[in-house]
Design an enzyme around this catalytic site. Structure first.
Site, PDB file in Angstrom:
ATOM      1  CG  ASP A  59      -1.829   1.175   1.329  1.00 55.44           C
ATOM      2  OD1 ASP A  59      -1.702   2.100   0.499  1.00 55.44           O
ATOM      3  OD2 ASP A  59      -2.679   1.202   2.238  1.00 55.44           O
ATOM      4  CG  ASN A  86      -0.106   1.053 -12.572  1.00 54.91           C
ATOM      5  OD1 ASN A  86      -0.418   1.687 -13.571  1.00 54.91           O
ATOM      6  ND2 ASN A  86      -0.982   0.279 -11.920  1.00 54.91           N
ATOM      7  CE1 TYR A 163      -4.565  11.361 -11.716  1.00 53.02           C
ATOM      8  CE2 TYR A 163      -4.867  12.701 -13.678  1.00 53.02           C
ATOM      9  CZ  TYR A 163      -4.476  11.516 -13.078  1.00 53.02           C
ATOM     10  OH  TYR A 163      -4.009  10.486 -13.859  1.00 53.02           O
ATOM     11  CE  LYS A 167      -0.939  10.462 -12.006  1.00 52.87           C
ATOM     12  NZ  LYS A 167      -0.193   9.220 -11.692  1.00 52.87           N
ATOM     13  CB  THR A 198      -9.423   2.200 -16.637  1.00 53.23           C
ATOM     14  OG1 THR A 198      -9.246   3.556 -16.196  1.00 53.23           O
ATOM     15  CG2 THR A 198      -8.384   1.870 -17.694  1.00 53.23           C
TER      16      THR A 198
END
Length: 245
Positions: A59, A86, A163, A167, A198
């Site tokens: 984790d 990932n 987000y 990134k 996804t």
């Protein structure tokens, strides 16, 4: 046989990346936060005849879990050839710069940036034992500050404060990491798998999981003359494959 650890690999792009690397002759340590889901993913791959795989519970939000995963992996192999960071989260949308809760920022950064840093630092000693170590940081086209400031970019209006910032920060970390390892056999790159259908985006993306995974595999299997310190994105740069930062 080369070895690879993939975080967040029990489903979706991570899982398909594991499948493709197995097909390429790698031994895969399939990282999963949930031990049961990790074992189920391994069982699925083995049912397909892909036997060189085992689960690793990790984790990336939990330093103790990362430490335990490092101890577990170290008891099974002295060399790690590839680390694919990932695991990631979106934090949920919308995310506006003025209204997003600071706790959301912290949660997204914990997984998308701090988890990558801690995982990389924990496993770098095993990577140093490889003759051709590779680190792949899974980023997003939304992490490009250059493109986010270009009104002609096709995703110009897709802005998530938490987000996007996480990134972009991951990309910055990748640049520094690649620089620090520039005089070694390491290849360190950020890879945008593209806007892929996804669970992450409620299957809204036009890209396929196999194509997305192939992009990660390409960076993971770079030869000694391959590039380092790059931001690969076929989605944002179809001609060159290299996205502006």
């Amino acid at each position: 046989m080369k070895t690879v650890l993939i975080t967040g690999a029990n489903k979706s792009i991570g899982f398909e990346t594991a499948r493709q690397l197995l097909q390429n002759g790698y031994y895969v340590y399939l990282g999963s936060r949930d031990p049961q889901k990790g074992q189920q993913a391994v069982d699925q791959l083995k049912s397909e005849g892909l036997k060189s795989v085992e689960p690793i519970t990790i984790d990336v939000d939990n330093p103790d879990s990362i430490k335990a995963a490092r101890e577990t992996l170290g008891s099974r192999t002295a060399v790690l050839d590839v680390l694919i960071n990932n695991a990631g989260i979106s934090g949920g949308f919308p995310q506006t710069a003025l209204d997003a809760n600071i706790d959301m920022f912290r949660q997204v950064f914990e997984t998308n940036l701090f988890g990558v840093i801690e995982t990389t630092q924990a496993f770098v000693d095993l990577l140093r034992q490889s003759q051709e170590p590779r680190i792949v940081n899974v980023t997003s086209g939304l992490g490009s500050l250059t493109l986010h400031n270009d009104p002609s970019w096709k995703y110009y209006h897709v802005k998530g404060a938490c987000y996007t910032a996480s990134k972009a920060a991951l990309n910055a970390y990748t640049i520094v990491l690649a620089y620090e390892l520039r005089d070694t056999p390491f290849k360190v790159n950020a890879v945008d798998p593209g806007y892929t259908a996804t669970d992450f985006n409620h299957h809204s993306g036009p890209g396929t999981v196999p194509d997305a995974a192939a992009r990660l595999v390409k960076a993971a299997t770079l030869g000694p003359d391959g590039p380092t310190g790059q931001f690969f994105s076929d989605d944002n740069a179809p001609d060159t494959g290299i996205s502006p930062w």
